[in-house]
Design a protein around this motif. Structure first.
Motif, PDB file in Angstrom:
ATOM      1  N   LYS A  44       0.833  -1.209   0.000  1.00  0.00           N
ATOM      2  CA  LYS A  44       0.000   0.000   0.000  1.00  0.00           C
ATOM      3  C   LYS A  44       0.868   1.260   0.000  1.00  0.00           C
ATOM      4  N   VAL A  47       1.638   2.459  -3.666  1.00  0.00           N
ATOM      5  CA  VAL A  47       0.595   3.269  -4.295  1.00  0.00           C
ATOM      6  C   VAL A  47       0.737   4.725  -3.872  1.00  0.00           C
ATOM      7  N   VAL A  48       0.976   4.938  -2.590  1.00  0.00           N
ATOM      8  CA  VAL A  48       1.107   6.301  -2.063  1.00  0.00           C
ATOM      9  C   VAL A  48       2.391   6.955  -2.586  1.00  0.00           C
ATOM     10  N   SER A  50       3.874   6.289  -5.408  1.00  0.00           N
ATOM     11  CA  SER A  50       3.618   6.602  -6.816  1.00  0.00           C
ATOM     12  C   SER A  50       2.780   7.865  -6.968  1.00  0.00           C
ATOM     13  N   ALA A  51       1.799   8.036  -6.109  1.00  0.00           N
ATOM     14  CA  ALA A  51       0.927   9.211  -6.188  1.00  0.00           C
ATOM     15  C   ALA A  51       1.656  10.489  -5.787  1.00  0.00           C
ATOM     16  N   ASN A  52       2.569  10.398  -4.818  1.00  0.00           N
ATOM     17  CA  ASN A  52       3.250  11.586  -4.301  1.00  0.00           C
ATOM     18  C   ASN A  52       4.541  11.937  -5.040  1.00  0.00           C
ATOM     19  N   TYR A  53       5.081  10.990  -5.760  1.00  0.00           N
ATOM     20  CA  TYR A  53       6.332  11.222  -6.478  1.00  0.00           C
ATOM     21  C   TYR A  53       6.173  10.773  -7.936  1.00  0.00           C
ATOM     22  N   PRO A  54       5.411  11.539  -8.730  1.00  0.00           N
ATOM     23  CA  PRO A  54       5.169  11.136 -10.120  1.00  0.00           C
ATOM     24  C   PRO A  54       6.429  11.123 -10.979  1.00  0.00           C
TER      25      PRO A  54
END
Length: 141
Positions: A44, A47-48, A50-54
């Protein structure tokens, strides 16, 4: 291991593990413990992250293949918090993969030339000092 690549990315960003933990909203010290014990991180978190460090290349994070950053898209990476020497080190370490990009190839060439120019300046300074010594010696004779 994914945890080692997370650590590498944190170091590249020039942020603390604590800052990274806060960004992905996990407890203070949890990630540090995972790094120290070489245990894999919770899915999990991926996912976070990936979302915070594009700018982070997720394929690299999971498999270790490709480059650390998403270089093929138009995403502009904010490197404000990254130390300049970390950026230069990353470019020099990965210079072979960067050679395919015209702009980056030019930067790598400039950086390589910069090192050579510093060495040349040192040599010129030595030559000048030897010339002065030679002139003085010739005047004294």
């Amino acid at each position: 291991m994914v945890i080692n690549r997370v650590k590498e990315f944190i170091e590249f960003k020039g942020i603390t593990i604590s800052d990274f933990e806060n960004t992905i909203n996990i407890g203070n010290g949890v990630l540090n413990e995972a790094i120290n014990s070489s245990t894999e991180i919770n899915s999990k978190w991926l996912v976070v992250i990936s979302a915070n460090y594009p700018e982070l290349n997720f394929n690299w994070l999971i498999t270790g293949n490709d480059s650390m950053l998403n270089l093929e898209n138009d995403y502009v990476v904010d490197l404000t918090g990254v130390k300049n020497e970390n950026i230069l080190d990353y470019i020099l370490i990965n210079s072979d993969s960067f050679r395919e990009e015209t702009k980056i190839d030019a930067v790598v060439t400039i950086l390589s030339n910069f090192q050579q120019q510093r060495e040349l300046k040192k040599m010129y300074a030595k030559i000048e000092s030897y010339e002065k010594l030679l002139e003085q010696k010739l005047k004294n004779e």
